[in-house]
Design an enzyme around this catalytic site. Sequence first.
Site, PDB file in Angstrom:
ATOM      1  N   VAL A   1      -5.191  -7.163  -9.359  1.00 44.46           N
ATOM      2  CA  VAL A   1      -4.851  -6.435 -10.583  1.00 44.46           C
ATOM      3  C   VAL A   1      -3.879  -7.321 -11.360  1.00 44.46           C
ATOM      4  O   VAL A   1      -2.984  -7.952 -10.760  1.00 44.46           O
ATOM      5  CB  VAL A   1      -4.209  -5.067 -10.234  1.00 44.46           C
ATOM      6  CG1 VAL A   1      -3.667  -4.389 -11.486  1.00 44.46           C
ATOM      7  CG2 VAL A   1      -5.233  -4.173  -9.539  1.00 44.46           C
TER       8      VAL A   1
ATOM      9  N   GLU B   1      -9.721  -9.221   5.302  1.00 39.99           N
ATOM     10  CA  GLU B   1      -8.669 -10.019   5.928  1.00 39.99           C
ATOM     11  C   GLU B   1      -7.522 -10.112   4.921  1.00 39.99           C
ATOM     12  O   GLU B   1      -7.771 -10.295   3.732  1.00 39.99           O
ATOM     13  CB  GLU B   1      -9.264 -11.403   6.154  1.00 39.99           C
ATOM     14  CG  GLU B   1      -8.501 -12.320   7.023  1.00 39.99           C
ATOM     15  CD  GLU B   1      -9.363 -13.558   7.205  1.00 39.99           C
ATOM     16  OE1 GLU B   1     -10.189 -13.586   8.134  1.00 39.99           O
ATOM     17  OE2 GLU B   1      -9.224 -14.455   6.367  1.00 39.99           O
TER      18      GLU B   1
ATOM     19  N   ASN C   1       1.690  -9.564   3.013  1.00 39.95           N
ATOM     20  CA  ASN C   1       1.290  -8.942   1.743  1.00 39.95           C
ATOM     21  C   ASN C   1       1.403  -7.420   1.901  1.00 39.95           C
ATOM     22  O   ASN C   1       0.424  -6.700   2.103  1.00 39.95           O
ATOM     23  CB  ASN C   1      -0.140  -9.349   1.369  1.00 39.95           C
ATOM     24  CG  ASN C   1      -0.497  -8.967  -0.055  1.00 39.95           C
ATOM     25  OD1 ASN C   1       0.155  -8.112  -0.647  1.00 39.95           O
ATOM     26  ND2 ASN C   1      -1.531  -9.587  -0.604  1.00 39.95           N
TER      27      ASN C   1
ATOM     28  N   TYR D   1      -4.581  -0.792   1.733  1.00 42.99           N
ATOM     29  CA  TYR D   1      -5.734  -0.724   2.642  1.00 42.99           C
ATOM     30  C   TYR D   1      -5.556   0.399   3.675  1.00 42.99           C
ATOM     31  O   TYR D   1      -6.489   1.157   3.951  1.00 42.99           O
ATOM     32  CB  TYR D   1      -5.933  -2.058   3.358  1.00 42.99           C
ATOM     33  CG  TYR D   1      -6.216  -3.217   2.427  1.00 42.99           C
ATOM     34  CD1 TYR D   1      -7.003  -3.057   1.289  1.00 42.99           C
ATOM     35  CD2 TYR D   1      -5.699  -4.483   2.685  1.00 42.99           C
ATOM     36  CE1 TYR D   1      -7.254  -4.119   0.429  1.00 42.99           C
ATOM     37  CE2 TYR D   1      -5.950  -5.547   1.832  1.00 42.99           C
ATOM     38  CZ  TYR D   1      -6.723  -5.358   0.706  1.00 42.99           C
ATOM     39  OH  TYR D   1      -6.973  -6.409  -0.138  1.00 42.99           O
TER      40      TYR D   1
HETATM   41  C1  LIG Z   1      -2.697  -5.577  -3.968  1.00 43.95           C
HETATM   42  C2  LIG Z   1      -3.002  -5.107  -5.408  1.00 43.95           C
HETATM   43  C3  LIG Z   1      -4.472  -5.334  -5.733  1.00 43.95           C
HETATM   44  C4  LIG Z   1      -2.669  -3.603  -5.483  1.00 43.95           C
HETATM   45  O1  LIG Z   1      -3.043  -3.152  -6.769  1.00 43.95           O
HETATM   46  P1  LIG Z   1      -2.206  -2.021  -7.549  1.00 43.95           P
HETATM   47  O2  LIG Z   1      -3.027  -1.581  -8.681  1.00 43.95           O
HETATM   48  O3  LIG Z   1      -0.840  -2.506  -7.831  1.00 43.95           O
HETATM   49  O4  LIG Z   1      -2.127  -0.886  -6.405  1.00 43.95           O
HETATM   50  P2  LIG Z   1      -2.026   0.686  -6.648  1.00 43.95           P
HETATM   51  O5  LIG Z   1      -1.207   0.963  -7.880  1.00 43.95           O
HETATM   52  O6  LIG Z   1      -3.387   1.267  -6.567  1.00 43.95           O
HETATM   53  O7  LIG Z   1      -1.128   1.109  -5.409  1.00 43.95           O
HETATM   54  C5  LIG Z   1      -1.681   1.155  -4.125  1.00 43.95           C
HETATM   55  C6  LIG Z   1      -0.596   1.610  -3.162  1.00 43.95           C
HETATM   56  O8  LIG Z   1       0.401   0.589  -3.049  1.00 43.95           O
HETATM   57  C7  LIG Z   1       1.679   1.130  -3.433  1.00 43.95           C
HETATM   58  N1  LIG Z   1       2.355   0.099  -4.189  1.00 43.95           N
HETATM   59  C8  LIG Z   1       1.936  -0.459  -5.338  1.00 43.95           C
HETATM   60  N2  LIG Z   1       2.805  -1.395  -5.743  1.00 43.95           N
HETATM   61  C9  LIG Z   1       3.802  -1.382  -4.837  1.00 43.95           C
HETATM   62  C10 LIG Z   1       5.014  -2.117  -4.698  1.00 43.95           C
HETATM   63  N3  LIG Z   1       5.369  -3.076  -5.564  1.00 43.95           N
HETATM   64  N4  LIG Z   1       5.797  -1.863  -3.621  1.00 43.95           N
HETATM   65  C11 LIG Z   1       5.446  -0.930  -2.718  1.00 43.95           C
HETATM   66  N5  LIG Z   1       4.296  -0.193  -2.779  1.00 43.95           N
HETATM   67  C12 LIG Z   1       3.512  -0.424  -3.834  1.00 43.95           C
HETATM   68  C13 LIG Z   1       1.364   2.324  -4.295  1.00 43.95           C
HETATM   69  O9  LIG Z   1       2.421   3.266  -4.257  1.00 43.95           O
HETATM   70  C14 LIG Z   1       0.142   2.850  -3.648  1.00 43.95           C
HETATM   71  O10 LIG Z   1       0.488   3.569  -2.484  1.00 43.95           O
HETATM   72  P3  LIG Z   1       0.063   5.101  -2.291  1.00 43.95           P
HETATM   73  O11 LIG Z   1      -1.476   5.055  -2.225  1.00 43.95           O
HETATM   74  O12 LIG Z   1       0.700   5.461  -1.003  1.00 43.95           O
HETATM   75  O13 LIG Z   1       0.575   5.812  -3.491  1.00 43.95           O
HETATM   76  C15 LIG Z   1      -2.091  -5.841  -6.439  1.00 43.95           C
HETATM   77  O14 LIG Z   1      -0.747  -5.726  -6.029  1.00 43.95           O
HETATM   78  C16 LIG Z   1      -2.418  -7.310  -6.635  1.00 43.95           C
HETATM   79  O15 LIG Z   1      -3.267  -7.672  -7.445  1.00 43.95           O
HETATM   80  N6  LIG Z   1      -1.749  -8.187  -5.846  1.00 43.95           N
HETATM   81  C17 LIG Z   1      -2.013  -9.632  -5.969  1.00 43.95           C
HETATM   82  C18 LIG Z   1      -3.336 -10.003  -5.351  1.00 43.95           C
HETATM   83  C19 LIG Z   1      -3.414  -9.598  -3.884  1.00 43.95           C
HETATM   84  O16 LIG Z   1      -2.470  -9.758  -3.117  1.00 43.95           O
HETATM   85  N7  LIG Z   1      -4.600  -9.087  -3.483  1.00 43.95           N
HETATM   86  C20 LIG Z   1      -4.856  -8.686  -2.107  1.00 43.95           C
HETATM   87  C21 LIG Z   1      -5.245  -9.880  -1.301  1.00 43.95           C
HETATM   88  S1  LIG Z   1      -5.830  -9.382   0.301  1.00 43.95           S
END
Ligand SMILES: CC(C)(COP(=O)(O)OP(=O)(O)OC[C@H]1O[C@@H](n2cnc3c(N)ncnc32)[C@H](O)[C@@H]1OP(=O)(O)O)[C@@H](O)C(=O)NCCC(=O)NCCS
Length: 146
Positions: free
Chosen positions: A73, A105, A110, A117
């Site tokens: 995202v 994986e 992270n 997940y």
């Molecule tokens: C991992 C990623 C895709 C999550 O996307 P996102 O849109 O921010 O996630 P969401 O808003 O749907 O949140 C998902 C959960 O994480 C939690 N969360 C989101 N950001 C958070 C933060 N900074 N700290 C703690 N928890 C967090 C949310 O509260 C939510 O938990 P819940 O379901 O218990 O309410 C995003 O952080 C990202 O793009 N990261 C970089 C790429 C990456 O690491 N991809 C995964 C590689 S395996």
Amino acid sequence: MTTISIRPACLEDAADLAALHGQSFTPAWDTAAMGGFLRQNAKAMMAVKADQPMGFTLARLAADEAELLSIAVSPQGRGQGLGRALLLGLFVMLKEAKVQKLFLEVASDNKVACHLYEHIGFIRIGMRPKYYANGADALTYSLSLG
Ligand SMILES: CC(C)(COP(=O)(O)OP(=O)(O)OC[C@H]1O[C@@H](n2cnc3c(N)ncnc32)[C@H](O)[C@@H]1OP(=O)(O)O)[C@@H](O)C(=O)NCCC(=O)NCCS
């Protein structure tokens, strides 16, 4: 307020998906690499806000199993439920394609991704010590879709 839509991504979206990938990962997958994945037996979803790509997820299918290749995202779109919405949309597409099990994986450090997940239903199935170049362990997860 501008709404964000979640829709299937296709080959024409390869450049946008590559740009999103590049905002989150190094090395980034370029448009050709992303197109290569999308031409294979893959399913992808993307999030769009006013024509602006906000996020994507991509899975590669093999028989009745699939592997989550990537999810990202854009930094300004995080923490609004897009990651969760992208995965839920992907699950629908995978179920329609008769996929029974999804694997992934992730680096153990992270924490946001691991939380996402686990909260969405993935079960941890293994660990590969010091798998990544920075010394982080890899955690493997699976989710039953059937
Ligand atoms: C991992 C990623 C895709 C999550 O996307 P996102 O849109 O921010 O996630 P969401 O808003 O749907 O949140 C998902 C959960 O994480 C939690 N969360 C989101 N950001 C958070 C933060 N900074 N700290 C703690 N928890 C967090 C949310 O509260 C939510 O938990 P819940 O379901 O218990 O309410 C995003 O952080 C990202 O793009 N990261 C970089 C790429 C990456 O690491 N991809 C995964 C590689 S395996």
